[in-house]
Write a protein that holds these residues in place. Sequence first.
Motif, mmCIF file in Angstrom:
data_model
loop_
_atom_site.group_PDB
_atom_site.id
_atom_site.type_symbol
_atom_site.label_atom_id
_atom_site.label_comp_id
_atom_site.label_asym_id
_atom_site.label_seq_id
_atom_site.Cartn_x
_atom_site.Cartn_y
_atom_site.Cartn_z
ATOM 1 N N GLN C 131 0.822 -1.215 0.000
ATOM 2 C CA GLN C 131 0.000 0.000 0.000
ATOM 3 C C GLN C 131 0.853 1.260 0.000
ATOM 4 O O GLN C 131 0.331 2.356 0.107
ATOM 5 C CB GLN C 131 -0.938 -0.011 1.211
ATOM 6 C CG GLN C 131 -1.945 -1.154 1.147
ATOM 7 C CD GLN C 131 -2.770 -1.254 2.404
ATOM 8 O OE1 GLN C 131 -2.242 -1.415 3.491
ATOM 9 N NE2 GLN C 131 -4.082 -1.163 2.261
ATOM 10 N N LEU D 16 -5.942 10.005 -2.919
ATOM 11 C CA LEU D 16 -4.522 9.948 -3.264
ATOM 12 C C LEU D 16 -4.187 10.989 -4.335
ATOM 13 O O LEU D 16 -3.172 11.651 -4.272
ATOM 14 C CB LEU D 16 -4.146 8.558 -3.766
ATOM 15 C CG LEU D 16 -4.440 7.399 -2.805
ATOM 16 C CD1 LEU D 16 -3.933 6.091 -3.386
ATOM 17 C CD2 LEU D 16 -3.779 7.647 -1.453
ATOM 18 N N GLU D 157 10.262 5.985 -13.502
ATOM 19 C CA GLU D 157 11.651 5.956 -13.014
ATOM 20 C C GLU D 157 12.481 4.905 -13.751
ATOM 21 O O GLU D 157 13.033 3.998 -13.135
ATOM 22 C CB GLU D 157 11.689 5.697 -11.501
ATOM 23 C CG GLU D 157 10.830 6.691 -10.726
ATOM 24 C CD GLU D 157 10.979 6.543 -9.213
ATOM 25 O OE1 GLU D 157 12.049 6.084 -8.771
ATOM 26 O OE2 GLU D 157 10.035 6.888 -8.494
#
Lengths: 253, 253, 247, 247, 307
Positions: C131, D16, D157
């Motif tokens: 998470q 989020l 990345e």
Amino acid sequence: METLRRILPALLIAAAILAAWELYCVRAGVSPLLLPAPSDVARALVANRGEIAGHALSTASVTALGFSVSVAFAFLASVALHFVPPLERGLMPLFVVSQTVPLIALAPLMILWFGFGLLPKMLLVVLVTFFPMLVSLLSGYARAAQDHLDLLASMGAGKVALFRRVYLPSARAAFFAGLRISGTYAIVAAIFAEYAGARRGIGIFILSAKNNFRADLVLAAVVVSSVLTLGLLGVVRLIEWLSDRRRGHHAPR
Amino acid sequence: METLRRILPALLIAAAILAAWELYCVRAGVSPLLLPAPSDVARALVANRGEIAGHALSTASVTALGFSVSVAFAFLASVALHFVPPLERGLMPLFVVSQTVPLIALAPLMILWFGFGLLPKMLLVVLVTFFPMLVSLLSGYARAAQDHLDLLASMGAGKVALFRRVYLPSARAAFFAGLRISGTYAIVAAIFAEYAGARRGIGIFILSAKNNFRADLVLAAVVVSSVLTLGLLGVVRLIEWLSDRRRGHHAPR
Amino acid sequence: MLRVEALTVTARERTLVENLSLDLEDGRITCLIGPSGCGKTSVIKWLAGILPAGLAAAGKLAIDGRDISRPDPAIGYQPQGDALFPWLTIAENAALGLEVAGASRTSARARVAPLFPAFGLAGTEELFPDQLSGGMRQRVAFLRTIVRQSRFILLDEPFSALDAVTRMRMQLWFLARLEAEPRGVLMVTHDLREATEIADRVLVMAAAPGRIVADIPIETPRAARSEAALADLRQFLKSLLLEDFSS
Amino acid sequence: MLRVEALTVTARERTLVENLSLDLEDGRITCLIGPSGCGKTSVIKWLAGILPAGLAAAGKLAIDGRDISRPDPAIGYQPQGDALFPWLTIAENAALGLEVAGASRTSARARVAPLFPAFGLAGTEELFPDQLSGGMRQRVAFLRTIVRQSRFILLDEPFSALDAVTRMRMQLWFLARLEAEPRGVLMVTHDLREATEIADRVLVMAAAPGRIVADIPIETPRAARSEAALADLRQFLKSLLLEDFSS
Amino acid sequence: GQKVTLALDWTLNTNHVGLIVARDRGFYEKAGLDVDILPYSDTSSAALLTGGLADFAYVPSLAFISARASGADITALWVTMQHETGRLVYNADNKAITRPADLSGKTYAGFGSDWEKALIGTMIRTDGGKPEWNTVTLGTGAYEALASGAVDFTLEVSTWEGVNSKLLHRHQASFAYSDYGVPDQQNGYIATRAATLKDKPDLVRTFMRATLEGYEWAAENPERAADMMIAAGDFPNPELVRGSMQAITESGFLKDGDTPVGKIDAARLQRMAQFLADNGVLKDATGNVLKQPGDVSKWIDESWRDR
Ligand SMILES: Nc1ncnc2c1ncn2[C@@H]1O[C@H](COP(=O)(O)OP(=O)(O)OP(=O)(O)O)[C@@H](O)[C@H]1O
Ligand SMILES: Nc1ncnc2c1ncn2[C@@H]1O[C@H](COP(=O)(O)OP(=O)(O)OP(=O)(O)O)[C@@H](O)[C@H]1O
Ligand SMILES: Cc1ncc(C[n+]2csc(CCO)c2C)c(N)n1
Ligand SMILES: [Mg+2]
Ligand SMILES: [Mg+2]
């Protein structure tokens, strides 16, 4: 040499058990009606080798056939259950129930329905052996890493490609674990099936040895059944080894 | 509600099978002695519920005892084999051989050695059920990730700490897969063990129903055996769920 | 002082690392840089006592002149990946090293808990690793390593998944911590800025086979290093990395 | 042109990413930077069509004005980890994307084979992933992504595990490749030098909730960018990352 | 009372009626015995007896003779059925079978003992046929197989399977073994170890006398004995028990003329043992064929009947 060294502990323990058993029989004077000594069993085995070999061949071929069908069936079932989740919810409980039917109750019915030929025995072998493989395969699929699934999904892979390229390889170890469990039971299952009705086979041999009150022959048949099983497990190991892509390289993990 | 919806496919398929069977029996006029219709079985089950319940209780308690011992034994054996590799090489083949002994041949010996009490039945249940758990546990340990092992080793963790903190948690899923396989066989094994000599139990009930030519009662007992097994598997699921640390959270992978 | 002498690592016929020697001084930071695949991780793993099964190594490792066998509690290690345990919560993962070293659950938890805010991990204690973001996981792994008391500490690209600012914060925190509690640090890094800013010494490896081709002490105290001097040093290190050492 | 409109990602009660919109132009490189844990990977995963099970998202994705459903073959993706398959050789891993897209084994292998030397992976074709270093694995993952023909490409990345020099080589190779075969690139990076040197545009995210707080086009052609101007830009980006955007 | 255990040869059935009567009417208790009738197990009762797991055992004739031949030190005290209760059955509507010679080439549902081969071979040969047939070993599944026509013939115990077939109106016909060259035999021995006989003669005497009392009572009161069995055991099919007791009584199996109940006929035992030996069924302790059974009078001991 290396193999010998590896199985040496097993051989030593087995030899110790046999020696203790022999000694006990001789010392305590146990009736061979109850518990024949290993030497009695060996003698019976040698004396009846021809007859036993015939029965063993029959059992081996039933097993070979049943086990192959079983592997194929377990695999196909696992594929079906994997691709159609409602099918999993519908069939899995039934597969579990199929395992809860005592063979003692089922075997006679199989004989009645399918006669005395190969079919009922094969079906019983399938019934006994497919389940551990199915459970193992399904738990193997569940072991597929989310990373790998995501990667492939992002490449636009369909369900089939995901299955072939991720689920299936992820289930390799679990599949062979299941195959080892099932393989262990295959011969015993065939013997059991024969017990419920057959013309020949180790099961019949045991039944008849028992009904003729020949414990030595019963145990001789047990030895043969063990040897057959170990042979089958050896084949499974060989296949696992041959199909291991990293055979030449170092162990992966 | 949710549970009901989940098992609906299973119930539908089961109902369809039973309906087809009933129809076949009625239409083809099969003798209930050869193949009783589901309704015959249900009737027999209801009519003899008191007696069957008594036998079922006996089988259930043998199973409960034997299965608990079996789980404990499989776990301890897996620990021993894990920590002492020569032991694994020495004992594992013997464990495999122990699985290749047809119960039909072994049961009489169990009676001779251990009499008519609980012990021989319990031992037979252990014999049948410990092996899938052992294989699953060992394959679970093998699933421990090298990264995790390395990390802990670098912290100076001993063998015990490695086992407790990496091998054991890594084997959780495999353990429960093994438990599901074994649990499926536990009741059948107990029923089989009763054949080898018991005063009561579903096995005895089947034997007596058979020798008294009551196929309907045999099948009624089969139903009971399935129900008992499904109950046991339900308990296993419950334990798996209760012991799942991520119960409250989203699925891990 | 930890001393590696004449380390050679081989994989079957290939030599991965050849005749490598290095010293790790107490209380000082040594950065190990080198092209990808040159053998940095292999050296670190050997030091941590966990060389992979396929590899073989010969070499000597001594602390204060005494040969030691590994793993040794005097050496802490953070792997290149985070190696978090998926079945443990973040707090449990962070406390793992302490627990393995013998601390009780509660005392281990109590020791790691105060560090969560400084690591930008406040509120993640009861989550599970999957998470968290990659950089957050890496900080948990760093936390797990750093709370252990070990005289030496091996860090394999500990901040590679962090953004510039978070990385800087972690470096500052780390330096402060080392101030309070000096340790000998061997840190693999690909970030030349990081190497020049925090190292007391930079070791440069070349590949095929892996070996040390330069050993560059940085004598200037960290606070006194000028941006210009560091830029020059970085340029020099870069030129070393660019150089073709193949013999 | 790929357009994200009003993307919101939530995990249970937590938000989020909130109301995030961005455009990805064909043939141009957009770098996405932001503090660790701000939601970059979540955005990328949503774009790739593989948002984790625990997360929920609302938002629109359109290519050239047409809404698309994901995963879409027009979008390639390299995850933050390497996600190499341990049971496949390096060559097979590299060819995986092509095979999934329908190429035959042999043609896929033939397409990836010539790239191995340029990636510093020559000789690793028949090895398995666990026999490679972290940086080597990352290059394999990049190779696997880049050989696929997709109009847009998402890189999370991609060079984080590479040393400065190898990283530079890969960047140069990548730019040359894009020259020959233009694509719209969205690249998450923590390396501000990388962002300023190769991006046509830099998006800066802030955390809690994740959102874009700056959209900085770099108009100067790559070859013409002066080190000084880039240093200024980096400084500016750093200041954005340091800023506290919490509302 | 004194603890006594007894092993059974099969699921509890009417062969065991006297034991149940003696137990449930208190004959054993009166004799100071606490008799535990062990549950039927897959292990042969002769083996249980030899191994010391039971003090007495109900042993079928073939098992008894085989055990003795292979050197087990057990002694017969009693035999229940005064004549052979077994017979060969086939479906009456099977037109191909009218006499044993017709069985040649047919399919037999068997139980897996060599004695069956000797028996069937002798019957066919005696009737002038060629002693060749297919055997499918089915065990208890044999009767359903016969009823469904899957096999042509099998063996049954007339007082159990035979009664059941009648209750179900199965149209079956049978051949008696003794009509075709097989010596008639008694069946259902109760035996004990020689050691018990020697060490505890009183126990043997009191136990057997109470047992005798039970069987005598059952012979006199077959209906009440049947009810007592039904009350005692798990008999899901009470009609079978009643029918079976009726058949036993009608055929004089328990009480043949004025022969005492349970009396062993050494001469017939000798003939059957010889028959088995001649057909190669008997094996000695090492598994070799036993050609001569020797004098069987040493196998029996009825001294418990003496005053
Ligand atoms: N499955 C999940 N369940 C709950 N929260 C999650 C989940 N996945 C990610 N998160 C949370 O979402 C936030 C953003 O994560 P994400 O991986 O997108 O960050 P990121 O910007 O890529 O960071 P990094 O630079 O460290 O990789 C984090 O706070 C993380 O804890
Ligand atoms: N188990 C192994 N078997 C064979 N070769 C290996 C194994 N592990 C590593 N190697 C090889 O050893 C070399 C060095 O690997 P190592 O991981 O030490 O590199 P590194 O310097 O840490 O690189 P990076 O910066 O990419 O992490 C590589 O060429 C790799 O292929
Ligand atoms: C009550 C009773 N019924 C059947 C059998 C088993 N059995 C079925 S056929 C057969 C041979 C007959 O000559 C035997 C022994 C038994 N033992 N006792
Ligand atoms: Mg490395
Ligand atoms: Mg990320």
